[in-house]
Scaffold this motif. Structure first.
Motif, PDB file in Angstrom:
ATOM      1  N   ASP A 281      -5.745   9.069  -6.320  1.00  0.00           N
ATOM      2  CA  ASP A 281      -5.571   7.794  -5.604  1.00  0.00           C
ATOM      3  C   ASP A 281      -4.234   7.625  -4.879  1.00  0.00           C
ATOM      4  O   ASP A 281      -3.825   6.489  -4.606  1.00  0.00           O
ATOM      5  N   VAL A 282      -3.548   8.734  -4.600  1.00  0.00           N
ATOM      6  CA  VAL A 282      -2.292   8.642  -3.844  1.00  0.00           C
ATOM      7  C   VAL A 282      -2.229   9.787  -2.828  1.00  0.00           C
ATOM      8  O   VAL A 282      -2.613  10.915  -3.146  1.00  0.00           O
TER       9      VAL A 282
ATOM     10  N   ARG B 191       0.815  -1.200   0.000  1.00  0.00           N
ATOM     11  CA  ARG B 191       0.000   0.000   0.000  1.00  0.00           C
ATOM     12  C   ARG B 191       0.862   1.269   0.000  1.00  0.00           C
ATOM     13  O   ARG B 191       0.492   2.271  -0.585  1.00  0.00           O
ATOM     14  N   SER B 192       2.002   1.199   0.672  1.00  0.00           N
ATOM     15  CA  SER B 192       2.879   2.378   0.771  1.00  0.00           C
ATOM     16  C   SER B 192       4.262   2.089   0.210  1.00  0.00           C
ATOM     17  O   SER B 192       4.755   0.972   0.342  1.00  0.00           O
TER      18      SER B 192
ATOM     19  N   ILE C  72       2.913   3.201  -9.233  1.00  0.00           N
ATOM     20  CA  ILE C  72       1.621   3.119  -8.536  1.00  0.00           C
ATOM     21  C   ILE C  72       0.459   3.132  -9.533  1.00  0.00           C
ATOM     22  O   ILE C  72      -0.509   2.381  -9.388  1.00  0.00           O
ATOM     23  N   TRP C  73       0.563   3.981 -10.544  1.00  0.00           N
ATOM     24  CA  TRP C  73      -0.527   4.071 -11.536  1.00  0.00           C
ATOM     25  C   TRP C  73      -0.364   3.045 -12.669  1.00  0.00           C
ATOM     26  O   TRP C  73      -1.134   3.051 -13.630  1.00  0.00           O
TER      27      TRP C  73
ATOM     28  N   THR D  37       1.283   6.717  -0.506  1.00  0.00           N
ATOM     29  CA  THR D  37       0.302   5.730  -0.026  1.00  0.00           C
ATOM     30  C   THR D  37      -0.907   5.715  -0.952  1.00  0.00           C
ATOM     31  O   THR D  37      -1.489   6.771  -1.236  1.00  0.00           O
ATOM     32  N   ARG D  38      -1.257   4.517  -1.414  1.00  0.00           N
ATOM     33  CA  ARG D  38      -2.464   4.409  -2.250  1.00  0.00           C
ATOM     34  C   ARG D  38      -3.690   4.562  -1.379  1.00  0.00           C
ATOM     35  O   ARG D  38      -3.797   3.925  -0.326  1.00  0.00           O
ATOM     36  N   ARG D  39      -4.583   5.389  -1.800  1.00  0.00           N
ATOM     37  CA  ARG D  39      -5.909   5.453  -1.190  1.00  0.00           C
ATOM     38  C   ARG D  39      -6.821   6.190  -2.166  1.00  0.00           C
ATOM     39  O   ARG D  39      -6.381   7.089  -2.883  1.00  0.00           O
TER      40      ARG D  39
END
Ligand code: C5P
Length: 302
Positions: free
Chosen positions: A89-90, A4-5, A121-122, A47-49
């Protein structure tokens, strides 16, 4: 990316040499510079969120809005990849260790690390050469941070040629309480040249040797920065920091980039010994060392 991070620790740079040509029609100056990564780095946690892209930074003087180079890197990459809408989303947490307005490339190092992180991440799968192209639009020295280690750069600084690692040296960074804006330093150089001012100043009555053996078979290299005299004339603190490094046993010392930080090059043991003697209330004094390309890459995640 499954976790996630992700935490990256992009390393700062010093300019071992910085030669500057005349002002070009586009307002930039052609440079020839030898750049060197050092062990002084910010920590950036991605961090993805779900939701809009956000940035948190507690560092004073560092913008947390869209002018921050980390967010500008995200936007540039998002657009280059043809994604629609806003980057998302980050959440980014930026912990600054690299002083700003110092000539250490802190913002640029963060931007380069951000390109690498967001690409992963993307899941954009952009190649390094694409990231380098985007990096050059963000700032002249951003492409260097996608290589790290020791590298020559030409053009306005964006054309980077990695070279052999130098031998490991101790580096002491001194950052005074004032900063210098890059456009100001280049403008002062133009003004001094127009006035016929001396291109370099001697801070220890000419005794210092500005050549240093960095372990290359081709012999010592000359440590020289064409922006140093123009900045030192307007900020006498530059000369005081350089003289202090030389007095405490530096092999040589010079301003980095457009200032206001200076670096002293030492053996690692001597750098450590010099630190307590260089303390002054208005100076931030940091013990560091040179990094190999592999060490720099590991920190930036390239
Ligand atoms: O490329 P970057 O945004 O870091 O440059 C900031 C400013 O520094 C430029 O707008 C220009 O005034 C000056 N600069 C320059 N020549 C270079 C790099 C920077 O004149 N090679």
């Amino acid at each position: 990316m499954t976790t996630r991070s992700v935490v990256l620790r992009p390393a700062a740079k010093i300019n071992l040499t910085l030669r500057v040509g005349p002002r070009r029609a586009d307002g930039y100056h052609d440079v020839r510079t030898l750049l060197q990564s050092i062990a002084l780095g910010d920590a950036i946690t991605f961090t993805r969120r779900p939701g809009p892209l956000s940035l948190q930074s507690r560092a004073p003087g560092i913008p947390a809005d869209r002018t921050n180079l980390v967010l500008r890197a995200a936007e540039a990459l998002w657009k280059a990849a043809g994604r629609s809408g806003e980057p998302r989303d980050v959440h980014v947490r930026l912990e600054k260790q690299i002083p700003a307005a110092a000539g250490l490339g802190g913002g640029s190092a963060d931007a380069a690390a951000a390109l690498v992180a967001f690409n992963g991440i993307w899941d954009l799968r952009r190649q390094r050469k694409d990231l380098i192209e985007i990096a050059a639009t963000l700032g002249s020295d951003v492409p260097f941070f996608l290589y790290g280690g020791t590298a020559f750069a030409t053009g306005r600084g964006e054309e980077v040629y990695p070279v052999d690692d130098i031998g490991r040296l101790g580096v002491v960074i001194i950052k005074p309480s004032f900063g210098v804006g890059t456009p100001d330093a280049y403008r002062w150089l133009d003004e001094d040249r127009a006035d016929g001012a001396e291109p370099s100043l001697k801070f220890d009555h000419g005794r210092a040797n500005r050549s240093v053996d960095v372990g290359w078979a081709t012999g010592p290299i000359e440590i020289v920065n064409d922006l140093e005299a123009p900045v030192a004339r307007r900020h006498p603190g530059i000369g005081e920091m350089i003289s202090a490094c030389l007095r405490e046993g530096a092999l040589t010392a010079a301003m980095t980039g457009s200032g206001s930080a200076v670096f002293g090059l030492f053996s690692e043991a001597n750098a450590k010994r010099a630190i307590p003697k260089l303390q002054r209330p208005d100076w931030l004094v940091v013990l560091s060392r040179t990094l190999t390309r592999k060490e720099a890459e590991r920190r930036t995640g390239v």
